[in-house]
Design a protein around this motif. Sequence first.
Motif, short mmCIF file in Angstrom:
data_model
loop_
_atom_site.label_atom_id
_atom_site.label_comp_id
_atom_site.label_asym_id
_atom_site.label_seq_id
_atom_site.Cartn_x
_atom_site.Cartn_y
_atom_site.Cartn_z
N GLU A 1 0.81 -1.21 0.00
CA GLU A 1 0.00 0.00 0.00
C GLU A 1 0.84 1.26 0.00
OE1 GLU A 1 -3.19 0.16 2.74
OE2 GLU A 1 -3.72 -1.93 2.44
N ALA A 2 2.14 1.13 0.18
CA ALA A 2 3.01 2.30 0.21
C ALA A 2 3.09 2.97 -1.15
CB ALA A 2 4.42 1.90 0.65
N GLY A 3 2.88 2.20 -2.21
CA GLY A 3 2.97 2.76 -3.55
C GLY A 3 4.41 2.74 -4.04
N SER A 4 4.59 3.15 -5.26
CA SER A 4 5.91 3.17 -5.85
C SER A 4 5.99 4.33 -6.83
CB SER A 4 6.17 1.85 -6.58
OG SER A 4 7.35 1.94 -7.33
N PRO A 5 7.07 5.09 -6.79
CA PRO A 5 7.19 6.19 -7.76
C PRO A 5 7.31 5.67 -9.19
CG PRO A 5 9.18 6.01 -6.43
CD PRO A 5 8.17 5.07 -5.85
N ASP A 6 7.77 4.44 -9.35
CA ASP A 6 7.87 3.87 -10.69
C ASP A 6 6.51 3.64 -11.32
OD1 ASP A 6 10.59 3.82 -10.42
OD2 ASP A 6 10.68 1.70 -9.88
N MET A 7 5.50 3.49 -10.48
CA MET A 7 4.16 3.22 -10.99
C MET A 7 3.25 4.44 -10.89
SD MET A 7 3.90 -0.54 -9.28
CE MET A 7 2.59 -1.21 -10.26
N SER A 8 3.83 5.62 -10.68
CA SER A 8 3.06 6.85 -10.56
C SER A 8 3.53 7.85 -11.61
CB SER A 8 3.28 7.47 -9.18
OG SER A 8 3.00 6.56 -8.16
N TYR A 9 2.57 8.57 -12.19
CA TYR A 9 2.94 9.60 -13.15
C TYR A 9 3.32 10.89 -12.45
CZ TYR A 9 1.17 6.68 -16.89
OH TYR A 9 0.98 5.64 -17.77
N PHE A 10 2.61 11.23 -11.39
CA PHE A 10 2.86 12.47 -10.67
C PHE A 10 2.98 12.18 -9.19
CE2 PHE A 10 0.18 13.51 -14.34
CZ PHE A 10 1.05 14.34 -15.02
N TYR A 11 3.98 12.77 -8.54
CA TYR A 11 4.14 12.63 -7.11
C TYR A 11 4.99 13.79 -6.62
CZ TYR A 11 8.26 10.30 -9.01
OH TYR A 11 9.36 9.99 -9.74
N SER A 12 4.82 14.10 -5.34
CA SER A 12 5.57 15.20 -4.74
C SER A 12 6.71 14.64 -3.89
CB SER A 12 4.63 16.04 -3.87
OG SER A 12 4.19 15.28 -2.77
N SER A 13 7.53 15.54 -3.39
CA SER A 13 8.61 15.10 -2.52
C SER A 13 8.05 14.49 -1.24
CB SER A 13 9.57 16.25 -2.22
OG SER A 13 8.87 17.31 -1.59
N ALA A 14 6.92 15.02 -0.77
CA ALA A 14 6.28 14.45 0.43
C ALA A 14 5.84 13.01 0.16
CB ALA A 14 5.10 15.31 0.85
N ASP A 15 5.33 12.76 -1.05
CA ASP A 15 4.94 11.40 -1.40
C ASP A 15 6.14 10.46 -1.40
OD1 ASP A 15 2.28 12.16 -1.77
OD2 ASP A 15 2.59 12.59 -3.91
N LEU A 16 7.27 10.93 -1.92
CA LEU A 16 8.48 10.11 -1.94
C LEU A 16 8.96 9.80 -0.54
CD1 LEU A 16 10.48 11.70 -4.88
CD2 LEU A 16 9.30 9.51 -4.85
N TYR A 17 8.93 10.79 0.34
CA TYR A 17 9.35 10.54 1.73
C TYR A 17 8.40 9.55 2.41
CZ TYR A 17 12.96 14.12 1.75
OH TYR A 17 14.10 14.83 1.49
N ARG A 18 7.09 9.68 2.14
CA ARG A 18 6.11 8.75 2.72
C ARG A 18 6.38 7.33 2.24
NH1 ARG A 18 2.15 6.59 0.44
NH2 ARG A 18 1.97 8.10 -1.24
N MET A 19 6.65 7.18 0.95
CA MET A 19 6.93 5.85 0.40
C MET A 19 8.22 5.27 1.00
SD MET A 19 6.13 6.41 -3.62
CE MET A 19 4.66 7.26 -4.16
#
Length: 71
Positions: free
Chosen positions: A46-64
């Motif tokens: 459920e954490a997600g992956s930046p490889d599978m996302s088109y748009f994300y923020s730095s906060a999203d990357l830190y959360r992941m």
Amino acid sequence: MLKNLSSTLYRLSSGPVTLLALILFAVFIAFILPAQADRAAAIAGEAGSPDMSYFYSSADLYRMAEAYGPE
């Protein structure tokens, strides 16, 4: 050297070879890539992956990264 390589590739790029390459590429896209995507989704959970996302923020990357843990 590059002229020899170029002429060799030009000779090999006939219709049947091109068709075979297209078929192999289609099989790869149809069977291998979906299996790898499912595997990556299972690992990410459920954490997600930046490889599978088109748009994300730095906060999203830190959360992941926090959700993945030290591993």
